[in-house]
Structures are given as structure tokens and as C-alpha cells.
Design a protein around this motif. Structure first.
Motif, PDB file in Angstrom:
ATOM      1  N   THR A  32       0.840  -1.189   0.000  1.00  0.00           N
ATOM      2  CA  THR A  32       0.000   0.000   0.000  1.00  0.00           C
ATOM      3  C   THR A  32       0.878   1.241   0.000  1.00  0.00           C
ATOM      4  OG1 THR A  32      -0.121  -0.067   2.404  1.00  0.00           O
ATOM      5  CG2 THR A  32      -1.913  -1.111   1.212  1.00  0.00           C
ATOM      6  N   MET A  35      -0.217   7.706  -0.428  1.00  0.00           N
ATOM      7  CA  MET A  35      -0.839   8.615  -1.381  1.00  0.00           C
ATOM      8  C   MET A  35      -0.161   9.979  -1.308  1.00  0.00           C
ATOM      9  SD  MET A  35      -4.925   7.946  -1.234  1.00  0.00           S
ATOM     10  CE  MET A  35      -5.140   8.011   0.529  1.00  0.00           C
ATOM     11  N   SER A  36      -0.132  10.637  -2.429  1.00  0.00           N
ATOM     12  CA  SER A  36       0.413  11.984  -2.438  1.00  0.00           C
ATOM     13  C   SER A  36      -0.587  12.932  -1.777  1.00  0.00           C
ATOM     14  CB  SER A  36       0.695  12.441  -3.866  1.00  0.00           C
ATOM     15  OG  SER A  36      -0.527  12.637  -4.554  1.00  0.00           O
ATOM     16  N   PHE A  38      -2.049  15.489  -3.058  1.00  0.00           N
ATOM     17  CA  PHE A  38      -3.152  15.745  -3.973  1.00  0.00           C
ATOM     18  C   PHE A  38      -4.144  14.583  -3.971  1.00  0.00           C
ATOM     19  CE2 PHE A  38      -5.007  15.643  -8.285  1.00  0.00           C
ATOM     20  CZ  PHE A  38      -5.666  16.861  -8.249  1.00  0.00           C
ATOM     21  N   GLN A  39      -3.650  13.347  -3.958  1.00  0.00           N
ATOM     22  CA  GLN A  39      -4.532  12.181  -3.930  1.00  0.00           C
ATOM     23  C   GLN A  39      -5.358  12.137  -2.654  1.00  0.00           C
ATOM     24  OE1 GLN A  39      -1.459   9.263  -4.527  1.00  0.00           O
ATOM     25  NE2 GLN A  39      -2.209   8.785  -6.590  1.00  0.00           N
ATOM     26  N   ARG A  40      -4.743  12.462  -1.516  1.00  0.00           N
ATOM     27  CA  ARG A  40      -5.493  12.483  -0.250  1.00  0.00           C
ATOM     28  C   ARG A  40      -6.566  13.563  -0.278  1.00  0.00           C
ATOM     29  NH1 ARG A  40      -0.583  12.570   3.835  1.00  0.00           N
ATOM     30  NH2 ARG A  40      -0.081  14.114   2.298  1.00  0.00           N
ATOM     31  N   MET A  42      -8.089  14.823  -2.937  1.00  0.00           N
ATOM     32  CA  MET A  42      -9.156  14.385  -3.836  1.00  0.00           C
ATOM     33  C   MET A  42     -10.032  13.321  -3.166  1.00  0.00           C
ATOM     34  SD  MET A  42      -9.140  16.184  -6.502  1.00  0.00           S
ATOM     35  CE  MET A  42     -10.295  15.253  -7.482  1.00  0.00           C
ATOM     36  N   LYS A  43      -9.429  12.425  -2.426  1.00  0.00           N
ATOM     37  CA  LYS A  43     -10.197  11.384  -1.733  1.00  0.00           C
ATOM     38  C   LYS A  43     -11.136  12.015  -0.715  1.00  0.00           C
ATOM     39  CE  LYS A  43      -9.701   7.202   1.012  1.00  0.00           C
ATOM     40  NZ  LYS A  43      -8.768   6.286   1.647  1.00  0.00           N
ATOM     41  N   LYS A  44     -10.656  12.999   0.035  1.00  0.00           N
ATOM     42  CA  LYS A  44     -11.505  13.679   1.014  1.00  0.00           C
ATOM     43  C   LYS A  44     -12.662  14.384   0.334  1.00  0.00           C
ATOM     44  CE  LYS A  44      -8.056  14.433   4.588  1.00  0.00           C
ATOM     45  NZ  LYS A  44      -7.310  15.409   5.370  1.00  0.00           N
TER      46      LYS A  44
END
Length: 53
Positions: A32, A35-36, A38-40, A42-44
Motif C-alpha cells: 500500500t 498517497m500523495s 493531492f490524492q489524499r 481528492m479522496k476527502k
């Protein structure tokens, strides 16, 4: 060091327990990837929008 022999005695050997914990942590880190930022973010955003709907 004989890692295989030590891991066979895992229930009784505190050194092999430490080996097993390290191996599990390494495996989790490899399986696993982090995450970058930006990815975190976007997930939020996605999660917050799906909860409002």
C-alpha cells in the motif's frame, strides 16, 4: 542469522516475533504505497460529496 529457523519458533521466541512484525510492516508498506497530498485531498473531496448525496 537463520531467519527461517527463528520464524519457525515464532510462538516461543521473542526475536522471531520482532522479525515477523518487521516483515509485516515492510509488506504493508510495499503493498500500500503512500498517497500523495493531492490524492489524499481528492479522496476527502470525493468522500465528502458522496456523504452529502
Amino acid at each position: 542469522m537463520d531467519y527461517e529457523r527463528d520464524l519457525e519458533l515464532c510462538e516461543y521466541n521473542p526475536v522471531s516475533l520482532a522479525y515477523e512484525k518487521e516483515l509485516r510492516a515492510l509488506a504493508q508498506a510495499v503493498e500500500t504505497p503512500a498517497m500523495s497530498f493531492f490524492q489524499r485531498l481528492m479522496k476527502k473531496i470525493v468522500v465528502s460529496h458522496t456523504l452529502k448525496a
